[in-house]
Design a protein around this motif. Structure first.
Motif, PDB file in Angstrom:
ATOM      1  N   TRP A  23       8.893  11.093   3.923  1.00  0.00           N
ATOM      2  CA  TRP A  23       7.967  11.735   3.406  1.00  0.00           C
ATOM      3  C   TRP A  23       8.428  12.653   2.095  1.00  0.00           C
ATOM      4  N   LEU A  24       9.563  13.192   2.236  1.00  0.00           N
ATOM      5  CA  LEU A  24      10.019  14.048   1.139  1.00  0.00           C
ATOM      6  C   LEU A  24      10.218  12.936  -0.182  1.00  0.00           C
ATOM      7  N   ILE A  25      10.660  11.865   0.097  1.00  0.00           N
ATOM      8  CA  ILE A  25      10.983  10.772  -1.037  1.00  0.00           C
ATOM      9  C   ILE A  25       9.591  10.435  -1.785  1.00  0.00           C
ATOM     10  N   VAL A  26       8.620  10.255  -0.887  1.00  0.00           N
ATOM     11  CA  VAL A  26       7.309   9.895  -1.459  1.00  0.00           C
ATOM     12  C   VAL A  26       6.633  10.996  -2.205  1.00  0.00           C
ATOM     13  N   GLY A  27       6.807  12.169  -1.772  1.00  0.00           N
ATOM     14  CA  GLY A  27       6.561  13.530  -2.429  1.00  0.00           C
ATOM     15  C   GLY A  27       7.160  13.634  -3.569  1.00  0.00           C
ATOM     16  N   ALA A  28       8.355  13.331  -3.832  1.00  0.00           N
ATOM     17  CA  ALA A  28       9.298  13.497  -5.091  1.00  0.00           C
ATOM     18  C   ALA A  28       9.005  12.481  -6.075  1.00  0.00           C
ATOM     19  N   VAL A  29       8.589  11.103  -5.646  1.00  0.00           N
ATOM     20  CA  VAL A  29       8.089  10.119  -6.412  1.00  0.00           C
ATOM     21  C   VAL A  29       6.757  10.517  -7.042  1.00  0.00           C
ATOM     22  N   LEU A  30       5.801  10.750  -6.440  1.00  0.00           N
ATOM     23  CA  LEU A  30       4.663  11.379  -6.927  1.00  0.00           C
ATOM     24  C   LEU A  30       4.668  12.385  -7.605  1.00  0.00           C
ATOM     25  N   ALA A  31       5.446  13.329  -7.420  1.00  0.00           N
ATOM     26  CA  ALA A  31       5.525  14.434  -8.208  1.00  0.00           C
ATOM     27  C   ALA A  31       6.042  14.106  -9.539  1.00  0.00           C
ATOM     28  N   HIS A  32       6.853  13.154  -9.940  1.00  0.00           N
ATOM     29  CA  HIS A  32       7.430  12.743 -11.131  1.00  0.00           C
ATOM     30  C   HIS A  32       6.680  11.686 -11.546  1.00  0.00           C
ATOM     31  N   GLY A  46       9.369  27.185  -5.833  1.00  0.00           N
ATOM     32  CA  GLY A  46       9.650  25.844  -6.233  1.00  0.00           C
ATOM     33  C   GLY A  46       8.226  25.243  -6.581  1.00  0.00           C
ATOM     34  N   ARG A  47       8.397  23.901  -6.376  1.00  0.00           N
ATOM     35  CA  ARG A  47       7.263  22.927  -6.847  1.00  0.00           C
ATOM     36  C   ARG A  47       6.025  23.033  -6.097  1.00  0.00           C
ATOM     37  N   VAL A  48       4.851  23.167  -6.802  1.00  0.00           N
ATOM     38  CA  VAL A  48       3.700  23.422  -6.126  1.00  0.00           C
ATOM     39  C   VAL A  48       2.583  22.239  -6.701  1.00  0.00           C
ATOM     40  N   SER A  49       1.638  22.118  -5.783  1.00  0.00           N
ATOM     41  CA  SER A  49       0.408  21.037  -6.293  1.00  0.00           C
ATOM     42  C   SER A  49      -0.413  21.796  -7.304  1.00  0.00           C
ATOM     43  N   PHE A  50      -0.908  20.953  -8.097  1.00  0.00           N
ATOM     44  CA  PHE A  50      -2.076  21.438  -8.995  1.00  0.00           C
ATOM     45  C   PHE A  50      -3.096  20.034  -9.246  1.00  0.00           C
ATOM     46  N   THR A  80     -11.130  13.481 -25.371  1.00  0.00           N
ATOM     47  CA  THR A  80     -11.624  12.904 -23.982  1.00  0.00           C
ATOM     48  C   THR A  80     -11.337  13.821 -22.726  1.00  0.00           C
ATOM     49  N   ALA A  81     -12.368  14.192 -22.176  1.00  0.00           N
ATOM     50  CA  ALA A  81     -12.385  14.974 -20.763  1.00  0.00           C
ATOM     51  C   ALA A  81     -11.398  14.362 -19.905  1.00  0.00           C
ATOM     52  N   VAL A  82     -10.440  14.860 -19.279  1.00  0.00           N
ATOM     53  CA  VAL A  82      -9.401  14.305 -18.189  1.00  0.00           C
ATOM     54  C   VAL A  82      -9.540  15.084 -16.997  1.00  0.00           C
ATOM     55  N   LYS A  83      -8.807  14.602 -16.104  1.00  0.00           N
ATOM     56  CA  LYS A  83      -8.559  15.083 -14.982  1.00  0.00           C
ATOM     57  C   LYS A  83      -7.001  14.711 -14.295  1.00  0.00           C
ATOM     58  N   ARG A  84      -6.157  15.673 -14.070  1.00  0.00           N
ATOM     59  CA  ARG A  84      -4.744  15.182 -13.611  1.00  0.00           C
ATOM     60  C   ARG A  84      -4.417  16.110 -12.416  1.00  0.00           C
ATOM     61  N   GLU A  85      -3.713  15.232 -11.330  1.00  0.00           N
ATOM     62  CA  GLU A  85      -3.097  16.079 -10.138  1.00  0.00           C
ATOM     63  C   GLU A  85      -1.762  15.818 -10.198  1.00  0.00           C
ATOM     64  N   GLY A  86      -1.146  16.715  -9.462  1.00  0.00           N
ATOM     65  CA  GLY A  86       0.254  16.485  -9.526  1.00  0.00           C
ATOM     66  C   GLY A  86       1.080  17.806  -8.796  1.00  0.00           C
ATOM     67  N   ARG A  87       2.423  17.597  -9.163  1.00  0.00           N
ATOM     68  CA  ARG A  87       3.371  18.862  -8.394  1.00  0.00           C
ATOM     69  C   ARG A  87       4.037  19.179  -9.728  1.00  0.00           C
ATOM     70  N   ILE A  88       4.296  20.575  -9.864  1.00  0.00           N
ATOM     71  CA  ILE A  88       5.111  21.131 -11.076  1.00  0.00           C
ATOM     72  C   ILE A  88       5.997  22.375 -10.634  1.00  0.00           C
ATOM     73  N   ASP A  89       6.967  22.843 -11.361  1.00  0.00           N
ATOM     74  CA  ASP A  89       7.437  23.844 -10.929  1.00  0.00           C
ATOM     75  C   ASP A  89       6.699  25.118 -11.281  1.00  0.00           C
ATOM     76  N   ARG A  90       6.736  26.190 -10.239  1.00  0.00           N
ATOM     77  CA  ARG A  90       5.721  27.357 -10.459  1.00  0.00           C
ATOM     78  C   ARG A  90       5.858  27.909 -11.808  1.00  0.00           C
ATOM     79  N   GLY A  91       7.028  27.806 -12.517  1.00  0.00           N
ATOM     80  CA  GLY A  91       7.206  28.621 -13.660  1.00  0.00           C
ATOM     81  C   GLY A  91       6.451  27.706 -14.736  1.00  0.00           C
TER      82      GLY A  91
END
Length: 135
Positions: A23-32, A58-62, A76-87
């Protein structure tokens, strides 16, 4: 500091078993996650709307909506989902450096290391663009 994937697996395995580690690895791969681009061009992404940051360090979803623009393609209008560092949280009006697929601007990668987002700086840049009639 990025750890090799095999070291991450080895370190996390005793904490919660194989399922937790997976679960943690899948999250890390999707985040990057990055998109393979065959004809990339430098561009900018102007953030129009973004979800509220979740609580916790730490890292949060957006989820963000924005407009990419650059040489060789129409804005072009776009949408992006992912995880990034809060900072590095982007706020509406933030302009991020991106690499865009020239033939399909909806495919792009955000240059997060260069995205040291500063609210005051983002406001200053947006005001400058508005004064020039670009925003």
């Amino acid at each position: 500091m990025d750890l090799p994937l095999w070291l991450l697996i080895l370190a996390l395995l005793p904490l919660g078993g194989l399922a937790y580690t997976a679960w943690l690895i899948v999250g890390a791969v999707l985040a990057h996650r990055t998109v393979r681009l065959s004809d990339p061009v430098a561009g900018e992404l102007t953030v129009v709307a973004v979800s509220s940051p979740s609580s916790g360090p730490g890292r949060v979803s957006f989820v963000l909506d924005g407009v990419v623009r650059g040489a060789g393609f129409a804005p072009t209008a776009v949408k992006r989902e992912g995880r990034i560092d809060r900072g590095r949280w982007p706020w509406p009006g933030t302009v991020l450096d991106v690499e865009v697929e020239r033939g399909d601007p909806a495919r792009f990668n955000i240059n997060w290391p260069a995205a040291g987002v500063d609210g005051a700086e983002a406001a200053r840049r947006l005001a400058e663009e508005m004064r020039r009639g670009e925003a």
